[in-house]
Design an enzyme around this catalytic site. Structure first.
Site, short mmCIF file in Angstrom:
data_model
loop_
_atom_site.label_atom_id
_atom_site.label_comp_id
_atom_site.label_asym_id
_atom_site.label_seq_id
_atom_site.Cartn_x
_atom_site.Cartn_y
_atom_site.Cartn_z
N LYS A 1 -1.35 9.19 -6.00
CA LYS A 1 -2.37 8.97 -4.97
C LYS A 1 -3.72 9.51 -5.42
CE LYS A 1 -3.10 11.49 -1.32
NZ LYS A 1 -3.01 12.22 -0.04
N ASP B 1 -1.94 7.07 1.75
CA ASP B 1 -1.63 8.35 2.39
C ASP B 1 -0.89 8.08 3.70
OD1 ASP B 1 -3.55 7.42 4.13
OD2 ASP B 1 -4.79 9.23 4.05
#
Length: 217
Positions: free
Chosen positions: A124, A142
């Site tokens: 991420k 997320d």
């Protein structure tokens, strides 16, 4: 998990996101690629506002890997001790700074594989850096994006990797650069976890969520 939206619905939804916010921006303060890597790594289990407050002075005095190494782990801790897991994060910041200096000439690499090799940098974080700094259509998923993708049906998936693939596979190329920013901002400020603001949602009529909260939160 809602069913996958059809192509026309996806195009209309992202067209509305674009009309509302043509150039969405990330909310983590940074001055270069290095400070962006550090800020995103620090943001795990912390709010962007909290990270920005902690890094304001840190980045003023240590905006390169070399300067961060000179500051040292204890110096980093002094600046970020208001952030959760600060000791481990400070250790990772020093380690990744050392690797950047030793292996990458002090420069942040533009490769996902190289980025995720850095301590404290996961997929991420790497995708955020690739998207925001290197302007690549990478999708950093997320909890907000995972929720919005599954509630709306725009990019559903059983885990964050599946949602990332759904965005890449289902969202047209013209929206790819800003897709994750539109989704995260929508999740953060409108499609909230406990009280989604369906009454004022710009894609309410396109959303597959069966438990819409019609009155504004």
């Amino acid at each position: 998990m809602s069913p996958q939206a059809d192509y026309a619905t996806i195009v209309e939804a992202f067209s509305r996101f674009r009309d509302a916010e043509p150039e969405p921006k990330g909310e983590l303060d940074h001055v270069n690629a290095f400070t962006l890597v550090v800020a995103v790594a620090l943001s795990a289990q912390a709010t962007d506002a909290g990270v920005n407050k902690a890094t304001r002075e840190l980045f003023r005095i240590a905006d390169t890997p070399e300067k961060m190494l000179a500051l040292g782990e204890e110096g980093v801790i002094e600046h970020i001790k208001t952030i959760g897991l600060y000791r481990n994060k400070a250790r990772n910041v020093i380690k990744l700074s050392r690797i950047l200096v030793d292996d990458f000439g002090g420069q942040v690499p533009s490769s996902r594989a190289a980025l995720v090799s850095l301590p404290g940098v996961g997929r991420k974080t790497a995708n955020v850096v690739l998207n925001m700094w290197f302007k690549m259509p990478a999708q950093a998923v997320d909890t907000h994006i995972f929720r919005v993708g599954n509630r709306t049906g725009l990019c559903p998936g059983k885990d964050v990797d599946a949602v990332e693939r759904a965005i890449e596979d289902q969202v047209p190329a013209e929206f790819q650069q800003h897709a994750h920013h539109w989704l995260i901002l929508h999740g953060r400020y409108h499609c909230k976890a406990r009280k989604p603001m369906c009454g004022t949602c710009i894609i309410r009529d396109l959303c597959a969520f069966e438990e819409k909260v019609i009155q504004p939160a």
